[in-house]
Motif scaffolding. Structure first.
Motif, PDB file in Angstrom:
ATOM      1  N   VAL A  32       0.752  -1.336   0.105  1.00 36.25           N
ATOM      2  CA  VAL A  32       0.065   0.063   0.038  1.00 36.25           C
ATOM      3  C   VAL A  32       0.981   1.364  -0.225  1.00 36.25           C
ATOM      4  O   VAL A  32       1.992   1.366   0.399  1.00 36.25           O
ATOM      5  N   ARG A  33       0.323   2.287  -0.386  1.00 41.07           N
ATOM      6  CA  ARG A  33       0.908   3.809  -0.385  1.00 41.07           C
ATOM      7  C   ARG A  33       0.078   4.302   0.560  1.00 41.07           C
ATOM      8  O   ARG A  33      -1.378   4.632   0.372  1.00 41.07           O
ATOM      9  N   ILE A  34       0.481   5.009   1.820  1.00 41.94           N
ATOM     10  CA  ILE A  34      -0.454   5.761   2.568  1.00 41.94           C
ATOM     11  C   ILE A  34       0.210   7.111   2.502  1.00 41.94           C
ATOM     12  O   ILE A  34       1.318   7.183   2.560  1.00 41.94           O
ATOM     13  N   HIS A  35      -0.874   8.112   2.446  1.00 39.22           N
ATOM     14  CA  HIS A  35      -0.373   9.594   2.375  1.00 39.22           C
ATOM     15  C   HIS A  35      -0.656  10.015   3.780  1.00 39.22           C
ATOM     16  O   HIS A  35      -1.863   9.928   4.436  1.00 39.22           O
ATOM     17  N   ILE A  36       0.489  10.384   4.406  1.00 38.01           N
ATOM     18  CA  ILE A  36       0.505  11.056   5.615  1.00 38.01           C
ATOM     19  C   ILE A  36       0.056  12.658   5.714  1.00 38.01           C
ATOM     20  O   ILE A  36       0.755  13.271   5.246  1.00 38.01           O
ATOM     21  N   PRO A  37      -0.986  13.172   6.060  1.00 40.70           N
ATOM     22  CA  PRO A  37      -1.260  14.545   6.163  1.00 40.70           C
ATOM     23  C   PRO A  37      -0.457  15.188   7.367  1.00 40.70           C
ATOM     24  O   PRO A  37       0.210  14.431   8.202  1.00 40.70           O
ATOM     25  N   LYS A  38       0.000  16.429   7.118  1.00 37.47           N
ATOM     26  CA  LYS A  38       0.764  17.031   8.303  1.00 37.47           C
ATOM     27  C   LYS A  38       0.549  16.949   9.485  1.00 37.47           C
ATOM     28  O   LYS A  38       1.305  17.018  10.423  1.00 37.47           O
ATOM     29  N   ASN A  39      -0.782  16.856  10.004  1.00 40.71           N
ATOM     30  CA  ASN A  39      -1.183  16.920  11.389  1.00 40.71           C
ATOM     31  C   ASN A  39      -0.725  15.471  11.858  1.00 40.71           C
ATOM     32  O   ASN A  39      -0.672  15.314  13.283  1.00 40.71           O
TER      33      ASN A  39
END
Length: 112
Positions: A32-39
């Motif tokens: 998987v690719r997970i996109h990490i938001p800045k929070n």
């Protein structure tokens, strides 16, 4: 860390079994690719997958830093049982982390 502890971690599985996985306790893996938001950049999101769900996590690629607009992503291989993987993915979804599936290199023909 407080945000990570607010969630109920007993999530129902999101995906169903496929023909190549016959037993619930059989070890398998997904990419998987997970996109990490800045929070969540300073939160131990990946560490939680390991400690809370017993997954083996391999980071195959990542992009984080000041040049990313405060966000980033990780390409991960998650290895564990169907239940462990399902629970770990549900945990990420509960955090509103975007998840993209990638085909497995080993050819077991399924991904998230």
């Amino acid at each position: 860390m407080t945000a990570l502890n607010k969630f109920n971690h007993n999530f129902p599985p999101k995906f169903s079994l496929v023909p190549s996985v016959h037993e619930k306790n059989q070890i398998t893996q997904i990419r998987v690719r997970i996109h990490i938001p800045k929070n969540y950049l300073k939160e131990p999101v990946i560490s939680q997958l390991i400690s809370m769900y017993g997954l083996v996590v391999n980071i195959t690629q990542a992009l984080l830093g000041e040049n990313t607009g405060g966000e980033g992503y990780f390409d991960l291989t998650l290895q564990g049982t169907i239940k462990q993987i399902s629970s770990g993915l549900a945990y990420l979804e509960a955090l509103d982390i975007k998840i993209e599936g990638k085909a497995n290199v080993e050819g077991d023909s399924w991904h998230y």
